[in-house]
Design a protein around this motif. Structure first.
Motif, short mmCIF file in Angstrom:
data_model
loop_
_atom_site.label_atom_id
_atom_site.label_comp_id
_atom_site.label_asym_id
_atom_site.label_seq_id
_atom_site.Cartn_x
_atom_site.Cartn_y
_atom_site.Cartn_z
N THR A 153 -12.78 26.79 -17.38
CA THR A 153 -13.72 26.22 -16.42
C THR A 153 -15.02 25.84 -17.10
O THR A 153 -15.57 24.78 -16.89
CB THR A 153 -13.99 27.23 -15.29
N SER A 154 -15.54 26.76 -17.94
CA SER A 154 -16.76 26.54 -18.70
C SER A 154 -16.81 27.59 -19.80
O SER A 154 -16.18 28.64 -19.69
CB SER A 154 -17.98 26.69 -17.79
N ILE B 289 -15.48 32.00 -13.98
CA ILE B 289 -15.48 31.36 -15.31
C ILE B 289 -14.87 32.30 -16.34
O ILE B 289 -14.01 31.91 -17.15
CB ILE B 289 -16.91 30.95 -15.71
N SER C 121 -11.09 32.50 -16.17
CA SER C 121 -10.39 31.39 -16.85
C SER C 121 -10.42 31.59 -18.36
O SER C 121 -9.45 31.28 -19.05
CB SER C 121 -10.98 30.04 -16.44
#
Length: 168
Positions: free
Chosen positions: A60-61, A80, A83
């Motif tokens: 995601t980031s 985040i 992920s």
């Protein structure tokens, strides 16, 4: 006699300064070669599985942000990191570094300590999700490496962060 002394002094000064001048190298270094991307594919666009580029494309980031004077993970940060944990489980041999950052307010020492707590908070969350803690190193940069250079709330909010960096 005075004219001869003056001439000798000027000649000596010129000789001394010419001896100090920088000499041009016999051979210049080669021109820069072709630009390669981060995963060494020579700019061909191929992303190697398990590479930094693959990580940044897949999660995601690579960055989680924090509230002012806080190192608590909110729901967005946990999402985040979830992920990231999924990707790190897929590539169990890839080491990462977590960089902790703070905004410009506060002393250098305070911000280094806060950045350290932010990096450790993210590390502990990833470890709780099954990522081996030995794969995760942490470092705090405090306020030394801002990504936003303004002195306003929007810039400060971007600088309060922990960033996951793939090390291979």
């Amino acid at each position: 006699m005075a004219k001869l002394t003056t001439t000798l002094l000027i000649a000596t000064a010129l000789l001394a300064t010419s001896a100090c001048s920088k000499k041009r190298p016999a051979e210049l270094p080669p021109a820069p070669g072709p630009v390669t991307d981060q995963n060494g594919s020579g700019g061909q666009g191929a992303i190697v599985p398990g590479s930094r580029a693959d990580f940044e494309r897949s999660v995601t980031s690579n960055t989680v942000n924090f509230a002012l004077d806080s190192y608590s993970l909110d729901d967005r940060a946990r999402s985040i990191l979830d992920s990231q944990a999924t990707w790190l489980a897929r590539y169990a041999n890839v080491p990462v570094s977590l960089e902790g950052h703070a905004d410009e307010r506060g002393t250098r020492e305070y911000n280094l300590a806060l950045g350290d707590r932010r990096a450790l908070s993210a590390k502990n969350y990833l470890a709780a999700r099954g990522v081996a803690p030995g794969r995760i190193s942490t470092i705090s940069y405090g306020k030394e490496r801002p990504i936003a250079l303004g002195s306003d709330e929007a810039s400060w909010a971007q600088n309060r962060r922990a960033v996951t960096i793939v090390l291979n």
